[in-house]
Design a protein around this motif. Sequence first.
Motif, PDB file in Angstrom:
ATOM      1  N   PRO A 114       0.808  -1.231   0.000  1.00 59.03           N
ATOM      2  CA  PRO A 114       0.000   0.000   0.000  1.00 59.03           C
ATOM      3  C   PRO A 114       0.836   1.273   0.000  1.00 59.03           C
ATOM      4  CG  PRO A 114      -0.862  -1.586   1.583  1.00 59.03           C
ATOM      5  CD  PRO A 114       0.440  -2.133   1.108  1.00 59.03           C
ATOM      6  N   GLU A 115       2.053   1.189   0.518  1.00 58.33           N
ATOM      7  CA  GLU A 115       2.903   2.379   0.587  1.00 58.33           C
ATOM      8  C   GLU A 115       3.348   2.862  -0.780  1.00 58.33           C
ATOM      9  OE1 GLU A 115       5.778  -1.123   0.747  1.00 58.33           O
ATOM     10  OE2 GLU A 115       3.756  -0.652   1.459  1.00 58.33           O
ATOM     11  N   TYR A 116       3.222   2.016  -1.810  1.00 58.30           N
ATOM     12  CA  TYR A 116       3.628   2.424  -3.157  1.00 58.30           C
ATOM     13  C   TYR A 116       2.829   3.629  -3.664  1.00 58.30           C
ATOM     14  CZ  TYR A 116       6.483  -1.805  -4.040  1.00 58.30           C
ATOM     15  OH  TYR A 116       7.456  -2.786  -4.025  1.00 58.30           O
ATOM     16  N   VAL A 117       1.600   3.795  -3.204  1.00 58.67           N
ATOM     17  CA  VAL A 117       0.791   4.933  -3.672  1.00 58.67           C
ATOM     18  C   VAL A 117       1.473   6.242  -3.289  1.00 58.67           C
ATOM     19  CG1 VAL A 117      -1.438   6.095  -3.563  1.00 58.67           C
ATOM     20  CG2 VAL A 117      -1.339   3.594  -3.515  1.00 58.67           C
ATOM     21  N   GLN A 118       1.854   6.353  -2.019  1.00 67.99           N
ATOM     22  CA  GLN A 118       2.554   7.548  -1.547  1.00 67.99           C
ATOM     23  C   GLN A 118       3.914   7.669  -2.220  1.00 67.99           C
ATOM     24  OE1 GLN A 118       1.855  10.124   0.469  1.00 67.99           O
ATOM     25  NE2 GLN A 118       3.936  10.948   0.466  1.00 67.99           N
ATOM     26  N   ASN A 119       4.607   6.559  -2.393  1.00 73.99           N
ATOM     27  CA  ASN A 119       5.938   6.592  -2.998  1.00 73.99           C
ATOM     28  C   ASN A 119       5.900   7.129  -4.430  1.00 73.99           C
ATOM     29  OD1 ASN A 119       6.899   5.453  -0.660  1.00 73.99           O
ATOM     30  ND2 ASN A 119       7.140   3.391  -1.480  1.00 73.99           N
ATOM     31  N   ILE A 120       4.817   6.814  -5.154  1.00 70.08           N
ATOM     32  CA  ILE A 120       4.714   7.222  -6.562  1.00 70.08           C
ATOM     33  C   ILE A 120       4.137   8.618  -6.711  1.00 70.08           C
ATOM     34  CG2 ILE A 120       3.535   6.722  -8.747  1.00 70.08           C
ATOM     35  CD1 ILE A 120       3.737   3.726  -7.974  1.00 70.08           C
ATOM     36  N   TRP A 121       3.009   8.880  -6.045  1.00 68.55           N
ATOM     37  CA  TRP A 121       2.296  10.148  -6.266  1.00 68.55           C
ATOM     38  C   TRP A 121       2.501  11.142  -5.126  1.00 68.55           C
ATOM     39  CZ3 TRP A 121      -0.115   5.553  -8.058  1.00 68.55           C
ATOM     40  CH2 TRP A 121      -0.396   5.530  -9.433  1.00 68.55           C
ATOM     41  N   GLY A 122       3.540  10.932  -4.320  1.00 65.86           N
ATOM     42  CA  GLY A 122       3.762  11.784  -3.151  1.00 65.86           C
ATOM     43  C   GLY A 122       3.904  13.254  -3.471  1.00 65.86           C
ATOM     44  N   THR A 123       4.557  13.578  -4.599  1.00 65.54           N
ATOM     45  CA  THR A 123       4.735  14.997  -4.925  1.00 65.54           C
ATOM     46  C   THR A 123       3.402  15.663  -5.245  1.00 65.54           C
ATOM     47  OG1 THR A 123       5.188  14.409  -7.246  1.00 65.54           O
ATOM     48  CG2 THR A 123       7.080  14.675  -5.772  1.00 65.54           C
ATOM     49  N   VAL A 124       2.475  14.898  -5.827  1.00 71.47           N
ATOM     50  CA  VAL A 124       1.140  15.447  -6.102  1.00 71.47           C
ATOM     51  C   VAL A 124       0.372  15.614  -4.797  1.00 71.47           C
ATOM     52  CG1 VAL A 124      -1.036  15.081  -7.325  1.00 71.47           C
ATOM     53  CG2 VAL A 124       1.120  14.333  -8.357  1.00 71.47           C
ATOM     54  N   LEU A 125       0.504  14.638  -3.917  1.00 73.68           N
ATOM     55  CA  LEU A 125      -0.230  14.673  -2.661  1.00 73.68           C
ATOM     56  C   LEU A 125       0.290  15.744  -1.724  1.00 73.68           C
ATOM     57  CD1 LEU A 125      -0.439  10.816  -2.143  1.00 73.68           C
ATOM     58  CD2 LEU A 125      -2.328  12.326  -2.748  1.00 73.68           C
ATOM     59  N   SER A 126       1.520  16.195  -1.943  1.00 72.53           N
ATOM     60  CA  SER A 126       2.094  17.224  -1.074  1.00 72.53           C
ATOM     61  C   SER A 126       1.866  18.629  -1.586  1.00 72.53           C
ATOM     62  CB  SER A 126       3.607  16.989  -0.912  1.00 72.53           C
ATOM     63  OG  SER A 126       4.273  17.170  -2.157  1.00 72.53           O
TER      64      SER A 126
END
Length: 292
Positions: free
Chosen positions: A261-273
Motif C-alpha cells: 500500500p505504501e507504493y501509492v505515496q511513494n509514486i504520487w507523493g509529490t502530487v499529494l504534497s
Amino acid sequence: LVGIHIHAQIPSGYYNSASGSGYTLKSQLKTIIDNVNDNNGQSFHDINVTYSQLWNLFENSDVRDDGKVWDVYSNCDFVFGEVEDGGDQDNGSGGNSECDKFNREHTFPQSWYDDGSHPMKADAFHVLPSDKKVNSIRGNLAFSEVDVPNYTSQNGSKRGTSSIVGPTSNVFEPVDEFKGDIARGFFYVATRYEDEIGTWENNDSNGDSMLDGSGDKVFETWAIQMLYNWHINDPVSQKEIDRNNVIFNHQNNRNPFIDHPEYVQNIWGTVLSETNYSLDKKTSIYPNPATE
C-alpha cells in the motif's frame, strides 16, 4: 504509510526490481505486471484470459462467507451461476430493479479506453461483480463524492452532483466499504497500462474529468487526492488480499498496491504534497502529528 503487515502469497523476489521512487517506481512496477516476458523470473499478465472466464473467477475471488456474491454496489444475496442452473448471473434480460441480476462492472469504464478487444476488458483487478441495475445507473460516470444524490442504492452507493471541484456532470460514489478496493484498482490500471493510458483522455467526457492525458501522473490532481483518501480510509482487507491471490493464479500478475500500500505515496507523493489541497472531514494526515 500505515502500520500494518500484510500476509499475502507474494512470490519470492516478485518486487525485487521495484527499487525506485516516484514515476520511476511506477514504470518498474509496470514492467513486472504487464504482458511482456522480460526474462526476470517474474510472472506477467496473461492476455489470453477471456471476459467470459470472469464468471467462474468471481466464484473464487468474490464469494462471501455464506457462499453468495460479494456485490460492490448493492446489498443483495446473489447466487453464482447461470439462470437455468438457479443462479443470478446476467443473461441479457432483466435487471430493471435491484437484486434481480448481477453482472461484470468495469470500474474503469470500457468507453474510457474505447476498445472492446483490449486486455483491460477481462482484467479482473478493475472488474467487479455488481448489481445490474446499479451498474446501469453508474454507467460510465466518473467516481467522486456526491453532494446531492439523485439515486441511492441499497448499500448506500450514490449518483449525483460532485462535492469535489473537478467533475461538472453527475458522478458516482461507491459505499465506503469498497472505496479503497476501487482506488487501488485505479492505481493498478494507471500502472499496468501506463504506456497507453495517456492517449485515452479524449475518448469520453467522464473519463476526461479524471484523466490528465499523461502516462505518469495519469489522473487529475483532485482525483489523485480523492483516490488516495479512499485508499487510506479503507485500507487493504483480508478479502482484498485473498482476491489478489486468486487473480494472480488466474492471470499471472498481481496488484502492487494491495501487496504494498505504501507504493501509492511513494509514486504520487509529490502530487499529494501540493499546497492546493481540498480538505474535508474524511481526510487523513500522515505523519501524525504533522509539521509545516
